[in-house]
Design a protein around this motif. Structure first.
Motif, mmCIF file in Angstrom:
data_model
loop_
_atom_site.group_PDB
_atom_site.id
_atom_site.type_symbol
_atom_site.label_atom_id
_atom_site.label_comp_id
_atom_site.label_asym_id
_atom_site.label_seq_id
_atom_site.Cartn_x
_atom_site.Cartn_y
_atom_site.Cartn_z
ATOM 1 N N VAL B 50 -20.741 -70.679 -38.056
ATOM 2 C CA VAL B 50 -21.544 -70.872 -39.263
ATOM 3 C C VAL B 50 -21.537 -69.618 -40.123
ATOM 4 C CG1 VAL B 50 -23.873 -71.240 -40.150
ATOM 5 C CG2 VAL B 50 -23.020 -72.644 -38.264
ATOM 6 N N SER B 51 -21.708 -68.463 -39.473
ATOM 7 C CA SER B 51 -21.835 -67.271 -40.310
ATOM 8 C C SER B 51 -20.499 -66.903 -40.958
ATOM 9 C CB SER B 51 -22.447 -66.115 -39.522
ATOM 10 O OG SER B 51 -21.466 -65.437 -38.792
ATOM 11 N N ARG B 52 -19.427 -67.068 -40.228
ATOM 12 C CA ARG B 52 -18.140 -66.751 -40.839
ATOM 13 C C ARG B 52 -17.764 -67.744 -41.937
ATOM 14 N NH1 ARG B 52 -12.323 -65.782 -38.686
ATOM 15 N NH2 ARG B 52 -11.290 -65.507 -40.697
ATOM 16 N N ALA B 53 -18.005 -69.022 -41.674
ATOM 17 C CA ALA B 53 -17.677 -70.033 -42.679
ATOM 18 C C ALA B 53 -18.495 -69.802 -43.942
ATOM 19 C CB ALA B 53 -17.931 -71.434 -42.130
ATOM 20 N N THR B 54 -19.776 -69.491 -43.747
ATOM 21 C CA THR B 54 -20.629 -69.248 -44.905
ATOM 22 C C THR B 54 -20.130 -68.049 -45.699
ATOM 23 O OG1 THR B 54 -22.475 -70.056 -43.601
ATOM 24 C CG2 THR B 54 -23.003 -68.878 -45.619
ATOM 25 N N ARG B 55 -19.713 -67.031 -44.976
ATOM 26 C CA ARG B 55 -19.260 -65.806 -45.615
ATOM 27 C C ARG B 55 -17.963 -66.030 -46.379
ATOM 28 N NH1 ARG B 55 -17.257 -62.441 -41.800
ATOM 29 N NH2 ARG B 55 -18.942 -63.191 -40.462
ATOM 30 N N GLU B 56 -17.028 -66.738 -45.761
ATOM 31 C CA GLU B 56 -15.690 -66.797 -46.342
ATOM 32 C C GLU B 56 -15.393 -68.022 -47.192
ATOM 33 O OE1 GLU B 56 -12.476 -65.797 -43.936
ATOM 34 O OE2 GLU B 56 -13.489 -64.129 -42.940
ATOM 35 N N LEU B 57 -16.142 -69.060 -46.988
ATOM 36 C CA LEU B 57 -15.850 -70.266 -47.756
ATOM 37 C C LEU B 57 -17.039 -70.613 -48.630
ATOM 38 C CD1 LEU B 57 -14.296 -72.270 -44.797
ATOM 39 C CD2 LEU B 57 -13.064 -71.022 -46.570
ATOM 40 N N PRO B 58 -16.986 -70.229 -49.893
ATOM 41 C CA PRO B 58 -18.124 -70.437 -50.767
ATOM 42 C C PRO B 58 -18.456 -71.929 -50.892
ATOM 43 C CG PRO B 58 -16.180 -69.761 -52.008
ATOM 44 C CD PRO B 58 -15.848 -69.616 -50.567
ATOM 45 N N GLY B 59 -19.735 -72.212 -50.970
ATOM 46 C CA GLY B 59 -20.132 -73.601 -51.183
ATOM 47 C C GLY B 59 -20.439 -74.357 -49.912
ATOM 48 N N VAL B 60 -20.241 -73.704 -48.774
ATOM 49 C CA VAL B 60 -20.517 -74.392 -47.505
ATOM 50 C C VAL B 60 -22.022 -74.527 -47.289
ATOM 51 C CG1 VAL B 60 -20.509 -74.038 -45.014
ATOM 52 C CG2 VAL B 60 -18.384 -73.830 -46.313
ATOM 53 N N ASP B 61 -22.407 -75.674 -46.779
ATOM 54 C CA ASP B 61 -23.804 -75.897 -46.429
ATOM 55 C C ASP B 61 -23.993 -75.522 -44.952
ATOM 56 O OD1 ASP B 61 -26.184 -76.971 -45.461
ATOM 57 O OD2 ASP B 61 -26.133 -78.685 -46.817
ATOM 58 N N PRO B 62 -24.616 -74.370 -44.706
ATOM 59 C CA PRO B 62 -24.671 -73.867 -43.332
ATOM 60 C C PRO B 62 -25.538 -74.739 -42.424
ATOM 61 C CG PRO B 62 -25.619 -72.268 -44.891
ATOM 62 C CD PRO B 62 -25.350 -73.518 -45.641
ATOM 63 N N LEU B 63 -26.600 -75.283 -42.982
ATOM 64 C CA LEU B 63 -27.515 -76.067 -42.158
ATOM 65 C C LEU B 63 -26.859 -77.377 -41.721
ATOM 66 C CD1 LEU B 63 -30.275 -75.866 -40.951
ATOM 67 C CD2 LEU B 63 -31.237 -76.900 -43.014
ATOM 68 N N ALA B 64 -26.190 -78.011 -42.662
ATOM 69 C CA ALA B 64 -25.494 -79.258 -42.324
ATOM 70 C C ALA B 64 -24.421 -78.983 -41.282
ATOM 71 C CB ALA B 64 -24.867 -79.867 -43.573
ATOM 72 N N MET B 65 -23.725 -77.874 -41.463
ATOM 73 C CA MET B 65 -22.668 -77.512 -40.531
ATOM 74 C C MET B 65 -23.242 -77.312 -39.139
ATOM 75 S SD MET B 65 -20.163 -74.216 -40.778
ATOM 76 C CE MET B 65 -18.933 -73.894 -39.496
ATOM 77 N N ARG B 66 -24.324 -76.564 -39.081
ATOM 78 C CA ARG B 66 -24.943 -76.281 -37.797
ATOM 79 C C ARG B 66 -25.460 -77.553 -37.139
ATOM 80 N NH1 ARG B 66 -26.992 -71.694 -35.398
ATOM 81 N NH2 ARG B 66 -26.527 -70.450 -37.246
ATOM 82 N N LEU B 67 -25.993 -78.430 -37.957
ATOM 83 C CA LEU B 67 -26.516 -79.690 -37.436
ATOM 84 C C LEU B 67 -25.420 -80.502 -36.752
ATOM 85 C CD1 LEU B 67 -28.708 -81.767 -37.101
ATOM 86 C CD2 LEU B 67 -28.302 -82.549 -39.432
ATOM 87 N N VAL B 68 -24.308 -80.633 -37.449
ATOM 88 C CA VAL B 68 -23.224 -81.443 -36.892
ATOM 89 C C VAL B 68 -22.629 -80.788 -35.654
ATOM 90 C CG1 VAL B 68 -20.907 -82.314 -37.338
ATOM 91 C CG2 VAL B 68 -22.700 -82.600 -39.053
ATOM 92 N N LEU B 69 -22.420 -79.488 -35.714
ATOM 93 C CA LEU B 69 -21.867 -78.803 -34.539
ATOM 94 C C LEU B 69 -22.792 -78.960 -33.336
ATOM 95 C CD1 LEU B 69 -20.497 -75.492 -36.135
ATOM 96 C CD2 LEU B 69 -19.140 -77.241 -34.972
ATOM 97 N N THR B 70 -24.084 -78.800 -33.582
ATOM 98 C CA THR B 70 -25.044 -78.868 -32.488
ATOM 99 C C THR B 70 -25.134 -80.275 -31.908
ATOM 100 O OG1 THR B 70 -26.304 -77.157 -33.634
ATOM 101 C CG2 THR B 70 -27.398 -78.294 -31.828
ATOM 102 N N LEU B 71 -25.164 -81.230 -32.806
ATOM 103 C CA LEU B 71 -25.247 -82.623 -32.353
ATOM 104 C C LEU B 71 -24.018 -83.007 -31.546
ATOM 105 C CD1 LEU B 71 -26.420 -85.452 -32.303
ATOM 106 C CD2 LEU B 71 -25.629 -85.802 -34.640
ATOM 107 N N HIS B 72 -22.871 -82.628 -32.057
ATOM 108 C CA HIS B 72 -21.636 -82.966 -31.379
ATOM 109 C C HIS B 72 -21.568 -82.307 -30.006
ATOM 110 C CE1 HIS B 72 -17.049 -82.875 -31.035
ATOM 111 N NE2 HIS B 72 -17.388 -84.133 -30.974
ATOM 112 N N ARG B 73 -21.953 -81.063 -29.953
ATOM 113 C CA ARG B 73 -21.918 -80.357 -28.681
ATOM 114 C C ARG B 73 -22.888 -80.964 -27.675
ATOM 115 N NH1 ARG B 73 -22.752 -73.949 -28.126
ATOM 116 N NH2 ARG B 73 -20.514 -74.081 -28.546
#
Lengths: 208, 208
Positions: B50-73
């Motif tokens: 999450v932190s790297r994606a947020t840093r390097e890819l502008p426009g990423v929604d970190p919370l949504a990303m974290r939600l999906v990663l966490t749910l999937h895991r």
DNA sequence: AAGAGATGATCAAAGCTTTGATTAAGTGGC
DNA sequence: GCCACTTAATCAAAGCTTTGATCATCTCTT
């Protein structure tokens, strides 16, 4: 492997056909051939499952059952949607995306670490890397200091692929997450995190 | 299909071997061959991602990303544990269990309905029923009023199998759910329910 | 230095899943 | 009755996953 024309218990065709939509008449004392399950649908499945299991199997924990069914369904739907709207149209799979993403994140990295990070088996990573390499997205080199290990890296095409796919992927994630308020999302994340964190306390089986 | 001995870019073996545990020295101005990712582990993966994606890819929604990663895991870990502690030891798979369970729940039922209830494709159900029938757990009959459909039912062995497996399965579910209080479980269920219910509002792709 | 054991990757066999094609059967219009 | 259309199930090809075996390499002990 080859079920080859299963052996149907062929039934005699009934003499009188039912009108479309009509149901076979109920015959008292005789078990119904076709129980009434027209009311059972995808969305009511969990409710029915929990209530029937609770009723018929003493000792069942209904809440735990509902939790697992709900979690599994949510994840399945999410994966199905993301895979079919984001990844398959681009010619890749979610698992491939996950490997690509791990390589992107961890730089030149051993296959073993990719397996650990992505939560896959080493054999699965090996197979996925096979197709990713074939498709020119990932490079494989022998590790400098360990002749057994391989170092994985992204090709230019792989870098381009992961960047573009990720944007699309996150766009879709945002749609899903949009069902919940930010607070709710935080709560959900935290509860799921608790679930996985505590899985180390009973002897939950996990990979390697 | 047959990656057949991948073409390694073979590297010259370094003249001086490193002592066990030492890391290759950092050479200023030269890209590091092996970036420091020793701190990256299964449990820190999501944070780093999450932190790297947020840093390097502008426009990423970190919370949504974290939600999906966490749910999937969470779902992955749960499935892995249940499958490897409950189902595989009995010689079956979770998917097989799901079909068996749907048949148990819905009585003699068309394959199509099993697919709908369990959220699988009809082809998947067809394949699973093939092995379940081979193993003597499920019966297949032509539907009385529709020559195309098949009605699935449980054999005595199937009934015995689902009952016993379900107990074990629910026991394990209880362990997982035990990480959370009853209130937390309710909350989690409700949030996941909201997520899936709302997935019908954007054009989330789902089966059939 | 040499053998024993551990480790990283891959292979092999079996099973599950997907999409798209095919076959068989039911439906509806004319 | 006949033809087009739809629908249920299965097949086919390709891919992913799992466990357990195998091979090569590394490490440790003696």
């Amino acid at each position: 492997m080859n079920p080859r024309r299963t052996n149907f218990r062929r039934l005699v065709r009934p003499a009188a056909r039912q009108v479309s939509g009509a149901r076979p008449a109920y015959t008292p004392g005789v078990p119904q051939e076709q129980p009434d399950n027209d009311h059972l649908h995808f969305w009511s499945f969990i409710d029915h499952a929990v209530s029937r299991a609770t009723r018929e199997l003493p000792g069942v924990d209904p809440l735990a059952m509902r939790l697992v069914l709900t979690l599994h369904r949510a994840a399945n739907m999410l994966v199905y949607d993301l895979e079919s709207t984001v990844h398959r149209p681009r010619g890749w799979s979610w698992p491939g995306f996950r490997v690509l993403f791990a390589v992107w994140l961890a730089g030149p990295v051993e296959a073993k670490k990719v397996a650990e990070l992505s939560g896959m088996s080493r054999a699965a990573v090996s197979a996925l890397v096979g197709t990713l390499e074939r498709d020119g997205l990932v490079t494989k080199e022998r590790a400098p200091h360990d002749g057994r290990a391989v170092h994985l890296g992204l090709t230019a095409a792989g870098m381009q692929a992961i960047t573009s796919a990720f944007r699309s992927h996150n766009e879709r994630e945002r749609e899903w997450a949009g069902s919940l308020s930010a607070d709710e999302q935080e709560t959900l994340i935290s509860l799921l995190g608790k679930l996985t964190a505590h899985s180390t306390h009973f002897e939950a089986k996990h990979r390697a």
